[in-house]
Structures are given as C-alpha cells and as structure tokens.
Design a protein around this motif. Structure first.
Motif: not given
Lengths: 442, 567, 133
Positions: B91-113
């Motif tokens: 899904y799409s998403g936005v936010g540098h410091s307060v990311p929307s829900t979907k990208v929150t999960g993606y960004r953690y996963a990309r870092m191996g969290y």
C-alpha cells in the motif's frame, strides 16, 4: 414531534442494554432497546433524534438493489448490481468516493482501499461541517479533552455557534451542564455561556448569552484574545457586542478553574471559516497560561469523527485524499469533494452512508447530471433516488456491529441489535465484494 | 507461513544463546526455528558473508493510537516530505516522523525489525490503538497500558488496598488487551487536569492524597503480585526539564529502598529525556554519568535510551504538562488531548539541531547512557519514536554506538560549548556486533519476557534479519557507513517463517500477531471488585462499564500470553 | 437598498429538531419537506416584506432561488433568516469553497420578497439535480 415512544401492548421479547446511539456525534452508549421478534419496539434513554432513527428505520427503506435513475429504475439482484458497479468503476478514470458519516470504521477503511486501488479521490462529510476545524488544527493544534474531563471538572461551559438543544439533545445532560462528576456536582457548580447569532433554545439555559452579528466571530474572538491578555480595547463594541459584556466573559474565562469552549458550525461555516477556529484556538492557548482551558468541536453525524481517524491513520490526512498519483495527496480547495464536483473532474460518484444530493450546494452536485452515481444506503435517500446503481445495506450499529468514534475521539463498538432484512448485507460485505472484483488487495 | 527455509552459512549473532559470529545454518519450519529440515522442497537462502540476527524488537515506540493520529493530523508538512507510492505488493503511505499505518510496518520490516511495542495506550482509547495496530502490517505488536494517573488505581493505592489495585490492573490488562504497566509522569498528568503538574516524588497529587513515590511503589508491587512478564515501564516526573536526573535516580532507588531488590524491578524509559543535570536550559549539563554509575551498581534497573537524532520530528507523550512547557518555549503548534480518569496527551513538533546547545547535550546524553552503562543487557536502543527522532534513524544510532569516528564526525559540527559539558568526547567504547544484537533484540525481548523472541534457538519464532554485511571483513569503527547502509535495508527479513523483505524491499504483505497478557486472576475476584467499582466508574467516565473492554475479536491474530498471579 | 417588499438579509442554515427527527424517517415525506422549506425571521422584518406570518417568500441568491414559508420568531435578530439544512437551501449556497473545501453555508447575503408561488417542491429539486426529468 413525529417520533414518540411506542410501548407495545404485547410483551417485549428481549431488551438490549448499553446500546450506542447512531444519530449524532454524542454516541450516547446507555440506550436500552426493546425488541419483539426482529423489530425494535422501544428505545429508552434516547433523545427525539435518536429515537426517530431507531423507530423509523424501516420506513422508506431500500430493500432491493436497483439500476437506473428514479422512475426508470428496476430492481435487480445483488450480483447484477455489483457487476454493473464493477464495470462502471473499471471504466472510470477518476472516481470520487464520498460519504462515510454513518457507517463503521471497517467500512471506511475499505473505502480507502477502493480509492487507492482505482487511483481515485476519497472524501468524508466532515469536509462540509468541521473541515475548517481540521484546517485550523493542522495550523495550530487542537487543545482538547474527552467529555469526561468536562463532566468531572469544568466550572465554565461555553457553547459558541452551536445549538446542542436541537443538534445534540443529550449533550448537556450527559457530558456538560447538568452532568455530575467527581469534582463538580451538577448545574449549580457551573457557569454556562452561549454565544450565537440568534437566541437559540440553548441560549435559554445560559447564565450569559452573547448575541453577535452574523459573520463577526473572528472579531469577537480576537477581542477576547486581547482582553484575556489584559490589553485594552479602544472601541465600545465589537461585532455587535458591548465591550463591557466581552470583559465580563473574559473575566469569567480567566477565573474558571477548568473552562471549555464547545464550538459548532457557527464558526466553521461562516465568514472566516478556519480562521475563526484558529482565533478560538489562539484564545484557548492564551487562557492556558492563566488557567486550564480546552475546546471541543461539536461533531455532527454519528461516526464522522471515526472517518477522520481512519483517513488519518491510513493516509496521514483526515479528509479529501487523492490517490491519482499512487500515494495520498491532500490539498484543500483542490482534492476536496465540493471542489472536485464543482469543477466537474470526477467521472464517477460513489456514495456510502450519506446524502450529498441534499447536503452539498446545488451548483456542485449538478455535475451528477453528467456522470454515473453509485450509492450504498439503507434508505431511499435523495442520493439513492437519483443514483444509477443503488445497493441496500444494513444499518451500522443497529443491524451490524462496528467500530465508531464519539465527537471527542473516544472509540466505541456499535452493536448489532436485530437482523437486517432478508438478503441485505452490511456495507463492509458489499464493499469487500466490489474491492475483490476491481483487483484490490484484501 | 510458507515452505521451510534453510539459511545457509550465515554469520550468526545470537547473544541469548552465546553465539558470537559463528558461521552456521538456521532452519525454519512452520513459523519457528527447528533443529533441522529436509532440504528438498525447502527455500534455501545463501547467507554466506552475511550477518544474521534475530528480528529486531522495539521496546518503546509510539506507532499507533490516539496520540499518534493526533501527530499525523497535526503535520501535513511532515507527510509531504516523505511518501511511498503503491506497488504491486504494498500500500502507499506518507510521513517522515509520524508515518501512516501501512508504511510503519514496511519500514520496520525493511530494517529487520519484527516486533514493536506501542509505548503508551490509555485504556479508554485502547480500541483505537488496536484498530491502528491491526492496520500495521508484518510486525508483531503489543501495547503498554497507562496506569500511573488512573483514578481507581490511585484511590486503591492511597487506601492501602494493594490487592484490589492488582485485581483492577489485571482487569485493565485483560479488558484492553494490554501487555504491561506503563507509568507516565505519575500524578503529574492528573494535576494537569487542573493545569498543574507534579515535579518530585514526594509532592502531593491534588485531591488524591497520594504521591508519585506511592504510585510507583504501589504499581511495582502490583506488577510483582501479577507476575507480569515485563517490569513497570516508567516515564519519570520532570521529564524533559533541566536537573531531572536526580528525580530519575530517586525513582529508581525508591524501588530498591522499598523492596530491597529481588523480583522488584523498574524500567526507566527514554532515559535520555530524564538524564539532565544543570539547573536551567542555559546551564544544562549531561546527567548520564550519575545515572550510569547508579545503574552499574544495582541490578534492578534497566533503561532504553530514547536517543535524539538531528532531524525534524514530532514529540508526543501522555505527559500533557511537558508538551505545554515545550510549546511555551517553541511557540509553534501544540495539540493537547486529556483523557478522562486516566491520563493526558500532548503533541508538539520539534527540530533537533546540532548547532543548538540543548540539542547537542540531548544527543550526547543518550549515547553516554548507552556507552557508560557497562552491561548491554540493561540497555535497549530506542529513539522513543518519534520523540527523539523517527525509528528509521536506528541504523544511524547503531553507527554512533559502534564507531567513535562516527561520533567525532557529528561532534565536529555540533555545538562546541555543549560538548565541553559532556563526557562523550572522552569515551572510546565502541559497541560490538554482539552488543548491538543485545540492545536491539535480545535485551528488549528478555525485558519484555518474550521467550520466543530475540533469539534464534530451536523453538523460537522464526523472526530473522539477514544483512548484507560481513562482520569479518567490515570494521564498523571505520566503515560505519557500510554498517549503516546494510542495517537500513535488510537483505532478507523473515517474519514468522515468511520471507517478507528481500534486498530492502517488501515482497510479502502479511499481518503480524497481536500480543497481550491474560492475567489469570479468578473471574469471581474481578467480578466482585467491578461490582463495587461500577457506580463510581459510571459516575466518572462518560461510557458504560460494559462498553469499555476491547473485545478479543477486534484483534488480528490475537496471541494472549497467560500468566499466573500470586493472588 | 431594500425598499418595502424586498429585503436584504443574512442567511443562516442549521439543524432543527424537526429536520433532524424527520430526516431519518424519510426525506420524501411531508414532515421533512415542511421542515426544510420553512424559515424563521424576526417579526419586524416580516412586516417590512409585507407578508403575513406563515406567508410565502422567495429567497434569491446569485446561485438560485427558492420559495419557502416564513414563520415569525423573536429569537431571530433583525436582518437574519434562519432555515434548516437541506436540499432547498442548498440551491442558494455558493459552490466555491475559497480554498477550504467547505462552502459558506452561514452568513450568505440573500434577497427576500413576497411570493405568490407555491413552496419549492423537494422532489422536483432532487429530480432536477439528478437529471431524472
């Protein structure tokens, strides 16, 4: 009054307690609903508005999916209707998904999925009621509290540009003026101020009523901002109000231990719009340097607050989101529903749980003459009446359960009390069917 | 769950099992790590020359709920600088410091969290928290429940009814599907209901006949009675104010003083924000040395650092009065959201600048805490997302911990005067890969009592991060940029046995588990107490008691952890 | 500007109990039509226009015109016209949102004159929007 409590002669078969009311943003959760068979026969604790919605839910109901506008309409099966909707959506370049005030957060999330999958725009009804509150909140930040803070602590209650007696009938009894809490034992421990352009029924309960000239909210709020900072006003009257009266109000504000400014569309719909709300927020900011003060918007329809919450967590923006570039974009005046319609940009209008034909400016909705309209609603609303495809759905909070948010963002589960009519699904189920068919992720 | 996976020849760091950089294979089947699998039909990942660690565990991050959403709503400008378009899988998403829900999960996963704990959720709004957590993909999640200003808890403690406080807390956790006891500015947020605050441990909370010390001690006892997997999780009084390191120390020490150790533990969260000496902002000093010295000398205190990163971010906390003070000094946006009977919340955007005196001190305090506390098992890496900076900055923080050169590079451009008042320039400790594996995985998992997470032993959840980084060849001290790059984009992230990230891109959008603690307090005990509580509950709250709990079917993949209390 | 029979007033829209109660019964029933085609004005203003209490007036804005019934109410200040939300009044509301997304539904200046027409028919208003006829 049309609605009145109907106590049936025959015995009631079962009662459901602690039901969340589905009418306004108060979402009162203490309704007691009596059911006989599969029919609601009585609702205790509800106001006239809530009672009317529950007792008359089956009048003028949309019972069969239909295709075609009004007189040429014909009943079809659900799968036929969905086929047509899917076809329309697939042929659309820029659909606009609108509404979401009277449905569950689960349905709203699916609406966002649909808009994203199709690269369309999606907006909720808050844009035409408290949209300016959102704009002002994005500029300055709201200073707010849940209603229990008011019930337990507020000794000064101001209703500005709102008329709860008619729009939120139980607000004063449950949450503010007459409510009893831990530190405040009721009406006598509170002062009540009403500010409006007309003497509303709400004004009658006020200790102080201030009548301002229509369109002068910004000036009056600005004057109060000066007064609470001990600055002098070098005029005798502002916005039709004597300065001495404003001084009285400013003193009440500063002397309160816990004050609240409830505001309604009197601020958001009149000249100045978001600037009026900004002035109110700035006033409350200054007041917090002297005492405790919050402001709470009087949100109208049932789950309109939930629509803002869902939009925000999924897309970052509470209203008016455009997915045409593949990611959420938001630009008031551009991606907002009224403007998209006014400029004739959307080529399909998909309405869920609201009635824009009645509630948007005629000059904007005239565009619906030119494009297909799809509506999901339990009732035959004017929007359903003129839509090319209409699909009946169950009532959220009466026939299906779902997540909703009260005006102060307190989340609640709305209950299922009775079964929907034969063959009628929830909007969640209908939206899922459509989403699956247009290739959205589930 | 997918088919079995064999990760071959990875260089494995698994501190909980005392594995430090051994080349070995790891086998995965049915979502867990197994001894061995049949290679035929298994997906083989060639991890030779790659760093293999358990999936990251974040002990404290504000990712979901009312407060996070206020942050998102407040900051359209934050979204416009960071957006991700929709792809075939995401899904799409936005936010540098307060990311929307979907990208929150993606960004953690990309870092191996793979596991993240929402740091503070008020019970009244916990349905909201779960709705957002449900919408965050991939990672497993849980939420800590705020109790430190709860009227019923405070009333029970002040009436010396500790067992009733424990039963009530158990019910709160059950009702909200919470994971542990979070205390935010004990008593201070209640005082904020009147526009006030409470600044020290022995100050009275207005109208409640109780002090922060009694709240912290009381809830620590409750925590121990209930046998909760995590300790009390404390955001101390005076947070974010000069000279607060003494309150932090007194808060930590009151637990030892009252109970003398044993099972009575305390986790001081985002300790950087409460690690200041110096009586005013202009004379601000680092208090990290004092805190580290104490933590080194006792064994009942753990902390997460709450590192500050130089960026534009959004502060958000249940500590309403703190955000008001921040607004007073910054005069920009300020949102406040009191929650009846329970807590408050505030949100203020900030920009941490390395040129600023205060910003540099704050940056140094976090790193000093991490470097001066000798035992890494007492430390968790956090930025108190998004308060010190977004979680996406973790690779930068790791590089600072692993390389004094990386730190020096920052200090060259930082505020000179501030550096004179910190000891950071004189610290030459550099974290090893084992240390990093501890503070980002093993220690948080251990502190949270997550037995199947934070390690790669047989039976553990198959949450695995593989980074394209050869620890035998890369010297993190000098090649810190390589480390940083590798940690930003995992070569593979495996979550519950499913390969979700390949080469830093999300390849599978799955949903994670919802973890909560089901405290086995007998139902009749809870029922009895609720019968007594109900009239007052419905007098104080604006909703009915029956509408308060979060129904379990609201949670996606509900995963209760049953604990047996000593009641 | 406004001589006998023609008056410039400020239009305020809002919720009324009658509108709120009847809208959830049916928007095609008379109660609802009545609710949204009845406006309130100060008795002095009604006298200026020269219609009896309960008489009919035309309201004209740059965007359209409607005919409604007028009721006298001393709670309404002079120079103001109150009418509940609904399709009738939305005929008058400007579609321009001034960059905010929300039209100005309160505070619009309109002209009122006595009317010899019948009250605007809600169904035909709906049908004309939908291109039904």
């Amino acid at each position: 009054m049309i609605a009145s409590s109907i106590i049936e002669e025959e015995a009631v078969e079962r009662t459901v307690e602690d039901v969340v009311c589905t009418f306004c943003g108060c979402c009162c959760d203490d309704l007691i609903v009596s059911v006989k068979g599969n029919r609601i026969v009585d609702v205790r604790n509800a106001c006239a508005l809530g009672l009317s919605k529950f007792l008359h839910m089956n009048e003028n109901r949309l019972l069969k999916p239909k295709i075609g506008r009004s007189t040429s309409a014909k009943d079809v099966s659900l799968s036929e209707a969905v086929d047509v909707v899917v076809d329309l959506l697939k042929n659309s370049c820029y659909p606009l998904f609108y509404g979401w005030a009277c449905t569950s957060c689960e349905a709203i999330l699916l609406g966002l999925d649909l808009a994203e999958a199709l690269g369309g725009a999606v907006d909720n009804t808050s844009i035409v009621c408290h949209g300016p509150t959102i704009l002002a909140g994005q500029e300055l930040g709201l200073i707010t509290a849940t209603l229990g803070q008011i019930k337990n602590r507020a000794d000064l209650i101001i209703y500005w540009g709102c008329n709860p007696v008619e729009a939120h009938p139980r607000h004063m009894a449950r949450y503010s003026v007459y409510a009893r809490g831990r530190f405040i034992e009721g009406r006598r421990m509170r002062k009540v101020v009403v500010v409006d352009v007309r003497r509303t029924p709400t004004a009658r309960v006020a200790d102080l009523f201030i009548e301002i000239k229509p369109g002068y909210d910004y000036e009056v709020l600005s004057a109060l901002k000066m007064l609470v900072r001990d600055l002098d006003l070098e005029v005798d009257e502002v916005g039709g109000v004597a300065v001495s009266k404003l001084e009285e109000l400013a003193d009440m504000m500063v002397e309160a231990r816990f004050g609240v400014l409830f505001f309604g569309t009197g601020l958001t719909m009149s000249r100045g719009k978001d600037k009026n709300v900004e002035a109110a927020i700035e006033l409350v900011r200054y007041l917090n340097f002297k005492t405790k003060f919050v402001l709470i918007p009087m949100r109208g329809h049932f789950n309109v607050t939930g629509a803002n919450e869902v939009f925000t967590w999924r897309t970052g923006y509470p209203v008016s989101v455009d997915f045409s570039q593949g990611y959420p974009r938001y630009l008031p005046g551009e991606t907002t529903a009224v403007d998209i319609l006014r400029r004739g940009e959307c080529d399909l209008f998909f309405v869920v749980a609201s009635d824009p034909v009645s509630h948007l400016p005629r000059r904007a909705v005239e565009h619906l003459n030119n494009i297909p309209v799809v509506a999901l609603d339990p009732k035959i609303t004017p929007t359903v009446y003129i839509s090319d495809v209409a699909i009946p759905v169950a009532y959220t909070g009466i026939e299906v359960e779902g997540s909703v948010y009260r005006m102060d963002t307190v989340p609640l589960r709305a209950k299922k009390i009775v079964d929907p009519p034969q063959g009628i699904l929830s909007d969640v189920d209908v939206l899922k069917m459509i989403l699956e068919r247009v290739g959205g992720r589930m | 769950m997918g088919k079995p996976i064999l990760i071959r020849n990875g260089i494995v760091y698994d501190p909980m099992n005392n594995i430090e950089g051994e080349v070995m294979d790891i086998a995965v089947k049915d979502g867990v790590i197994v001894e061995d699998i049949d290679e035929r039909g298994a997906k083989i990942i060639d991890a030779s020359g790659m760093l293999v660690m358990p999936g990251g565990v974040d002990i404290h991050s504000h990712i979901a709920g009312s407060k996070s959403n206020i942050g998102r709503l407040l900051r359209p400008e934050d979204h416009r600088r960071s957006y991700e378009p929709r792809t075939a899988t995401t899904y799409s998403g936005v936010g540098h410091s307060v990311p929307s829900t979907k990208v929150t999960g993606y960004r953690y996963a990309r870092m191996g969290y793979t596991t993240v704990f929402e740091a503070a959720s008020p019970p009244l709004k916990q349905k909201h928290t779960w709705e957002e957590l449900n919408d965050i993909p991939i990672i497993d999640k849980a939420a800590l429940t705020v109790m430190g200003n709860n009227w019923f808890i405070m009333d029970f403690i002040s009436q010396d009814r500790i067992e009733d406080a424990a039963v009530y807390a158990a019910w709160l956790l059950k009702a909200t599907k919470g994971y542990g006891i979070k205390i935010v500015n004990p008593g201070g947020v209640e005082a904020w209901g009147w526009g006030g605050n409470v600044f020290d441990l022995d100050e009275q909370v207005p109208y409640f006949g109780i002090t922060p010390r009694e709240i912290v001690e009381g809830l620590c006892r409750v925590n121990s009675i209930l046998n909760l997997p995590h300790t009390i999780h404390v955001h101390v009084n005076r947070l974010g104010m000069p000279n607060n390191c003494w309150v932090t120390l007194r808060t930590a020490h009151t637990i030892r003083r009252a109970f003398g150790g044993g099972r009575f533990l305390i986790h001081i969260t985002h300790c950087q924000f409460s690690g200041y000496a110096g009586s005013t902002w202009t004379t601000l000093r680092s208090g990290a040395e004092y805190i580290a010295k104490y933590v080194n000398s006792v064994d009942h205190v753990t902390l997460d650092i709450g590192q500050v990163v130089f960026t534009d971010t959004t502060t958000m906390t249940g500590d309403g009065p703190l955000e008001f003070r921040l607004f007073q000094s910054l005069a920009g946006k300020w949102a406040n959201a009191d929650v009846e009977v329970e807590t408050g919340a505030g949100v203020v955007p900030v920009r941490y600048s390395r040129r600023s005196y205060v910003g540099t001190i704050q940056w140094a305090v976090g790193l000093e805490l991490a470097l001066l506390v000798r035992d890494p098992w007492k430390v968790c890496l956090t930025t108190d997302h998004p308060n010190g900076g977004p979680f996406t900055a973790y690779p930068r923080v790791v590089s600072w911990l692993m390389s004094s050169k990386a730190r020096s590079r920052v200090m060259e451009k930082a505020n000179r005067r501030a550096l004179k008042y910190t000891v950071l320039p004189s610290i030459d400790r550099e974290y090893t890969f084992t240390d990093i594996a501890i503070v980002t995985r093993a220690a948080p998992a251990k502190l949270l009592g997550l037995r199947r997470k934070g390690h790669l032993g047989v039976g553990a959840d198959a949450d695995i991060a593989i980074y394209d980084l050869d620890p035998r060849k890369v010297d993190p001290s000098s090649d810190y940029r390589i480390v940083r790059r590798a940690l930003r984009r995992a070569a593979y992230t495996i979550k519950g046995g499913c390969i979700v990230v390949v080469k830093g891109e999300v390849v599978e959008d799955i949903s994670g588990r919802s973890i909560w603690v089901d405290v086995g307090v007998p139902d009749d005990k809870i029922g009895e107490l609720l019968k007594e509580v109900k009239p007052r509950f419905e007098e104080f709250y604006t909703i009915k008691l029956s509408n308060y709990p979060v129904p379990e079917d609201m949670l996606i993949e509900s995963t209760p952890i049953r604990v047996n209390p000593s009641i | 500007m406004s001589g006998k029979g023609r008056l410039k007033v400020v239009l305020i829209t809002g919720r009324s109990v009658k509108q709120g109660v009847s809208k959830d019964v049916s928007k095609f029933f008379d109660e609802y039509s009545e609710a949204i085609t009845t406006c309130e004005m100060n008795p002095a203003d009604i006298e200026v226009i020269g219609v009896p209490n309960g008489g009919y007036i035309d309201i004209v804005s740059p965007y359209g015109s409607i005919t409604v019934q007028v009721k006298s109410s001393s709670d309404i200040p002079r120079g103001v016209l109150f009418i509940p939300y609904g399709i009738a009044v939305n005929t008058l509301i400007p579609p321009d949102t001034e960059g905010t997304g929300i039209p100005r539904s309160k505070g619009l200046e309109v002209f009122v004159t006595p009317s010899n027409k019948r009250v605007s028919d809600v169904r035909s208003l709906i049908e004309s929007i939908g291109g039904v006829r």
